[in-house]
Motif scaffolding. Sequence first.
Motif, short mmCIF file in Angstrom:
data_model
loop_
_atom_site.label_atom_id
_atom_site.label_comp_id
_atom_site.label_asym_id
_atom_site.label_seq_id
_atom_site.Cartn_x
_atom_site.Cartn_y
_atom_site.Cartn_z
N ARG A 1 0.78 -1.13 -0.14
CA ARG A 1 0.15 -0.16 0.06
C ARG A 1 0.92 1.09 0.18
O ARG A 1 0.64 2.25 -0.61
CB ARG A 1 -0.63 -0.06 1.12
N SER A 2 1.79 1.34 0.64
CA SER A 2 2.78 2.47 0.75
C SER A 2 3.63 2.61 -0.86
O SER A 2 3.54 3.73 -1.13
CB SER A 2 3.98 2.08 1.91
N ARG B 1 0.84 4.02 -2.96
CA ARG B 1 0.34 5.30 -2.58
C ARG B 1 1.61 6.35 -3.03
O ARG B 1 1.04 7.40 -3.77
CB ARG B 1 0.23 5.47 -1.07
N ARG C 1 1.03 9.16 -6.24
CA ARG C 1 1.31 10.69 -6.30
C ARG C 1 2.57 11.16 -7.10
O ARG C 1 2.47 12.38 -7.62
CB ARG C 1 1.73 11.03 -4.55
N GLU D 1 4.99 12.19 2.86
CA GLU D 1 4.87 10.89 3.37
C GLU D 1 5.00 10.95 4.95
O GLU D 1 5.88 11.68 5.45
CB GLU D 1 5.98 10.05 3.21
N ASP E 1 4.77 4.48 8.68
CA ASP E 1 4.02 3.76 7.67
C ASP E 1 2.57 3.20 8.37
O ASP E 1 2.51 3.30 9.52
CB ASP E 1 5.04 2.46 7.25
#
Length: 432
Positions: A75-76, A79, A83, A407, A411
């Motif tokens: 997911r990190s 994401r 972006r 960010e 996390d």
Amino acid sequence: MKKNKLPRRIAIGIVLGVLAGWACHEFAGSEQAAKDIASYFSMITDIFLRLIKMIIAPLVFATLVGGIASMGSSRSVGRIGMRAMAWFVTASVISLIIGMGLVNLFSPGVGLNLDAAQHVSATAAPVNTGDFSLKVFISHVFPRSIAEAMANNEILQIVVFSLFFGFALAGVKRAGYTKIVDCIDELAKVMFRITDYVMAFAPIGVFAAIASAITTQGLGLLVDYGKLIAEFYLGILILWAVLFGAGYLFLGKSVFTLGKLIREPILLAFSTASSESAYPKTMEALEKFGAPKRVSSFVLPLGYSFNLDGSMMYQAFAIMFIAQAYNIDLSFTQQLLILLTLMITSKGMAGVARASVVVVAATLPMFNLPEAGLLLIIGIDQFLDMARTATNVVGNSIATAVIAKSEPLYDPEGNEDTSSHHLAPDRPATAA
């Protein structure tokens, strides 16, 4: 070599390169003699660039795998990737619009009054576009062999393999997992140390690159095409102002700190016209700025393939200049179609030699523009390439810093990101 002396020595190398190139061009005696002299300068430049390319593949692999393993969550990555692509597309559109606007405003090609019919014999583009297509690019993204990808410095292919390797490493948390991660982190440190050794030769490589270009082309070429070069560099300065302005919105005053940190990679990219030569130093500058390695090691290689702001402006300038030189009037609708076409075709530039020129050569026939027009800018492409390459470094540095700033320090799993620092000295590193 002390790092604070490197930008000064590179600048000296540029000046000496211009002087040496001018002297060789003036006293060579013939065009062939000038080319022979330039070939010796080029040999030095090639050696320096080979040393740089020697570093790129293991450095991208080590930093990217280490970054993904530290994220621990797909997911990190998703994401950050979304972006990054949103920023890249927006920056590309802005670059093209600025380029189109300036070339329409100044009309550098108007007055040349060239006749396409008289250049039919020269309509073969001086670059190979046969392998340039969206289908070829998509299939080219995925490596047949990681050894082949590393041997050819195919950054996008290395990124794809590193993504698989990083996710697999993060998913196999058995005995010995931490040892593998530690080894990869140590590999990255070793590659950065090798980078310091190679950078000691940067001023010499820069001197040779500039001297080679001036020896063959001479300073007169800059005068003949002075209007086009000056207007293009004006567009580059405007684009820099826009990029730093956008960076200021997200980073505040620390964007100027970033600007100081990336002086070395900008000078390297400008003087060698090679983005690869600036990659290691750009990574190092972003780390000093405070961008977490897990972000910069993912976004920066991606930007080298999809975020080429200077190249986008160059393509808009080149195509419109050629149309004006041949007195071909393009309507607003046609220019809009060209802009949209460049948005798509330019994404296939990764891994293509002289990529921006190839994109222009491939786009001209799509709009019935004479391919012979490419010969008008080939002679000065080295000087335009220097500016667009330096701009690509600026755009990718700011993009990476902004995305890193967005960010959180933690996390989604709630684990602290120990590889990150506070990004902006004057502002807390919170999510944007």
